[in-house]
Design an enzyme around this catalytic site. Structure first.
Site, PDB file in Angstrom:
ATOM      1  N   TYR A 187      89.377  71.371  -3.151  1.00  0.00           N
ATOM      2  CA  TYR A 187      87.998  70.868  -3.078  1.00  0.00           C
ATOM      3  C   TYR A 187      87.739  70.240  -1.709  1.00  0.00           C
ATOM      4  CZ  TYR A 187      83.599  68.715  -4.393  1.00  0.00           C
ATOM      5  OH  TYR A 187      82.282  68.358  -4.446  1.00  0.00           O
ATOM      6  N   SER A 193      81.644  74.739  -5.721  1.00  0.00           N
ATOM      7  CA  SER A 193      80.698  73.843  -5.078  1.00  0.00           C
ATOM      8  C   SER A 193      81.147  73.584  -3.636  1.00  0.00           C
ATOM      9  CB  SER A 193      80.571  72.552  -5.893  1.00  0.00           C
ATOM     10  OG  SER A 193      79.435  71.826  -5.512  1.00  0.00           O
ATOM     11  N   ASP A 242      71.144  77.355 -11.056  1.00  0.00           N
ATOM     12  CA  ASP A 242      71.838  76.290 -10.332  1.00  0.00           C
ATOM     13  C   ASP A 242      70.862  75.636  -9.359  1.00  0.00           C
ATOM     14  OD1 ASP A 242      73.481  74.603  -8.913  1.00  0.00           O
ATOM     15  OD2 ASP A 242      75.087  76.060  -8.650  1.00  0.00           O
ATOM     16  N   HIS A 298      74.911  74.703 -12.430  1.00  0.00           N
ATOM     17  CA  HIS A 298      76.050  74.397 -11.569  1.00  0.00           C
ATOM     18  C   HIS A 298      77.354  74.300 -12.354  1.00  0.00           C
ATOM     19  CE1 HIS A 298      77.449  73.339  -7.617  1.00  0.00           C
ATOM     20  NE2 HIS A 298      77.999  72.213  -8.029  1.00  0.00           N
TER      21      HIS A 298
END
Length: 702
Positions: A471, A551, A635, A670
């Site tokens: 991430y 993301s 999203d 999302h």
């Protein structure tokens, strides 16, 4: 910065390549050109940003037809789904909480699309309180926030339709479960916090002009809704004179104070307080800048307890009197340490949950600041919870790691007695698997932790299918957690590795800042070095390595695969931020500027963003890995246009036989609130695509 636009529709032919001869949909190209600091940047797929157009809708349908046509031909896809459903099908129960005369908890019998809220009264009889599975026929409407009035007699809950961040709030009599008044609409990025039994605070933006799923929203407002009145009469508390992108309000447990947090980005907030016991009391400023993260986690009368990273990058808890609340009067209550603090309160105690090398340890304090004990955890992993009302005699926490399904424990804070409250019955032999934490060296010499999980007895021969996950942003820490999807992956001989990259929160603010703005490349270098480590140590090889992230992690995958397409066989970017020159023009994207900077900031920042932005760095003639981009058409956090444009660029410019697909969930956002059925199918498709492109034609024999 000056921008010019010239748009002319051009149609490019469908593309086919390799033995698979995938015929991609024809994707129109335009001649849009933006000018940034005298540099021209073409944006041929700008038209895909229009989520309301019939052309974009047709393109989505055409791409999905190609993608599902490909996935349907994978010989072991159905077998993989059968095992995923079998493993997923176990009862899941949350920790209970008490409101009024009832004890509430959520439960899922296994494969229900949404978990159901149950309650028990004093007679111990269980009944359904809210069943989100009845909100929509297809399971795409989910339950969001739920909060009760102080006496538990009334409740307000938010619902999300199709995965959108926009919410509706429904107000009910908690005893009879009957709806009390009209539904509130157009609520976004909001909690629900009751003041007594008369009403509650919530936050929202004015509805944007144009598409509610993609248009910019940047002025957040805090309102108070009084029961028995219409939404148009709701009192505006904060957000007109002080324009902020994110505003939240919550009431202290004793109903005495309203706490207001306001910010313009995902890091740093102003802090305000209002005395609710005095009519027309002013809003008092505690912190007047965005240079630190601050929140009031408890009060004892006029004594406030504030969690902060002001002058404490790893966080601390301070106390101050509400009559003189400025930072110069703060006094340490729980001091900063070398480990990262996340505090909570409940049962008349404070719990300091620390992260040390991405795993948890927890200490308990009383209200004088005295250390009572360290909470003994069952193993190395992640503990969370330890919250509750001040008077409660029993608290709850959960524990998990990559091989241990999340187990709920009860805790008597006075005695320290802890025992299992709910242990899930999962058809997975945890004892057959192990996790190993390693520290590898990134490009600039920084040591980066990574946890690698696999079946015991793994042969280090470079042939193990491996998913490397990351991430690396927004001060978010990746800590060990069990996943059914990962369990299935490991059952099939897969290795699952999670790298704790810079930009995350694993080592506090300094670690976060080291992966932001003009240092964002550190994050990609850390991820690349993780892949190189796994290959060097023969866990896997480039032919059996997949990289995955969602993301901000989708950006990570997009940047990594365009910088080092030779490193991996498969790339799996999910709901990613792919156009770094335009991300801030959609919905609340401008709030991410603390991490990214924007192309308008200055020439240096523009050139830096352009240098790694995935959409702008797909090059013709390059052999990119087999790629499946995933996103949702609803999203409105990271708009799907990011993924649409990236997939279009890859399909146009890919060289070689590796497929480039985009899988677009319809009526999905999302990720939050996605139905169990949709979640299972997505994980099945991701793993089937990955294994198939690593050369597997059947699942390994167990």
């Amino acid at each position: 910065m000056k921008k010019t636009f010239l748009i002319m529709a051009i149609t490019t032919a469908g593309i086919s390549f390799g033995q698979n001869k995938i015929q991609y949909p024809e994707t129109k190209k335009g001649e849009t050109v933006d000018v940034y600091f005298d540099t021209k940047v073409s944006d041929p797929y700008r038209w895909l940003e229009d989520d309301k157009s019939t052309e974009t809708g047709a393109w989505v349908q055409a791409e999905n037809k190609v993608t599902y046509g490909y996935l349907d031909k994978i010989p072991f896809r159905d077998e993989l789904k059968k095992r995923m459903e079998q493993l997923w099908n176990y009862e899941k129960i949350s920790a209970p909480f008490t409101e009024g005369k009832y004890t509430y908890y959520s439960k899922n019998n296994g494969l229900q699309n949404q978990s159901v809220i149950y309650r028990k009264g004093q007679d111990g009889k269980e009944e359904v309180f809210l069943d989100p599975n009845t909100f929509s026929k297809d399971g795409t409407t989910s339950l969001g926030e739920l909060d009760f009035s102080k006496d538990g007699s009334k409740a307000a809950y938010a619902i999300s339709e199709g995965g959108s961040d926009w919410r509706k709030v429904i107000i009910i009599d908690a005893l009879s479960k009957k709806v009390l008044e009209d539904t509130l609409v157009d609520v976004k990025f909001s909690g629900i916090s009751w003041h007594g039994n008369e009403g509650f605070y919530y936050s929202s933006y004015d509805k944007p002009k144009g598409s509610e799923l993609s248009a910019k929203t940047d002025q957040h407002k805090l309102y108070f809704h009084k029961l028995g009145t219409s939404q148009k009469e709701d009192k505006l508390i904060f957000g007109v004179d002080q324009k902020r992108r994110y505003v939240g309000g919550y009431v202290t447990e004793d109903d005495r104070y309203l706490i207001i947090s306001a910010s313009n980005s995902t890091y740093g907030n102003e802090l305000y307080i209002k005395d609710l016991t005095t009519a027309n009391s002013p809003i008092v400023t505690i912190v007047d800048n965005f240079n630190s993260d601050n929140s009031i986690i408890e009060n004892e009368g006029s004594k406030l307890f504030i969690e902060t990273d002001l002058n404490a990058p790893n966080k601390r808890v301070v106390t101050v009197d509400v009559n003189n609340p400025k930072p110069e009067n703060w006094k340490d209550f729980i001091k900063e340490t070398q480990d990262i603090l996340s505090p909570s309160t409940g049962g008349g105690y404070f719990f300091a949950n620390y992260t040390k090398d991405a795993v948890s340890f927890v200490q308990q304090y009383d209200y004088s600041g005295k250390l009572i004990r360290e909470i003994k955890l069952p193993a190395v992993g992640t503990a969370s919870g330890f919250g509750g009302k001040k008077h409660e005699k029993t608290l709850y926490y959960s524990f998990t790691n990559y091989t241990t399904p999340g187990t709920i424990y009860s805790l008597e804070p006075k005695s320290g007695k802890s025992e299992i409250y709910q242990k899930p019955k999962v058809d997975f032999k945890s004892e057959d698997y192990e996790s190993k934490q390693v520290f590898y060296t990134s490009k600039d010499g920084t040591k980066i932790p990574m946890i690698i999980t696999y079946k015991k007895g793994l042969k280090l021969n470079g042939k193990n299918p491996t998913i490397l996950y990351g991430y690396g942003g927004f001060n978010i820490s990746l800590t060990p957690a069990f996943s059914i999807a990962n369990a299935v992956w490991m059952e099939n001989g897969g290795v699952y590795a999670v790298a704790n990259l810079r930009g995350g929160g694993e080592y506090g603010k300094k670690w976060h800042d080291a992966g932001t703005k003009l240092q964002k490349q550190n994050v990609f270098d850390d991820f690349i070095a993780a892949g190189e480590y796994l290959i060097a140590q023969k866990y896997t090889s480039s032919d059996f390595l997949a990289i995955r992230g969602g993301s901000n992690g989708g950006l990570l995958v997009g940047a990594t695969m365009t910088q080092r397409p030779d490193l991996m066989k498969v790339a799996l970017p999910a709901v990613g931020v792919m156009d770094m020159l335009r991300y801030h023009t959609f919905t609340a994207g401008a709030g991410w500027a603390y991490d990214y900077g924007t192309a308008q900031d200055n020439k240096e920042m523009f050139e830096y963003l352009k240098g790694y932005s995935p959409v702008q760095n797909v090059k013709a003639g390059v052999k990119y890995p087999a790629t499946m981009v995933t996103t949702g058409d609803h999203d409105d956090r990271v708009v799907p246009a990011h993924s649409f444009k990236f997939a279009a660029e890859l399909q146009e410019k890919q060289t070689g036989d590796n497929p480039v697909l985009i899988r677009i969930d319809v009526k999905a956002g999302h990720g939050a609130g996605k139905s169990v059925a949709a979640t299972i199918q997505e994980n099945v498709d991701v793993q089937a695509f990955t294994l198939y492109n690593m050369g597997f034609t059947a699942l390994p024999k167990k």
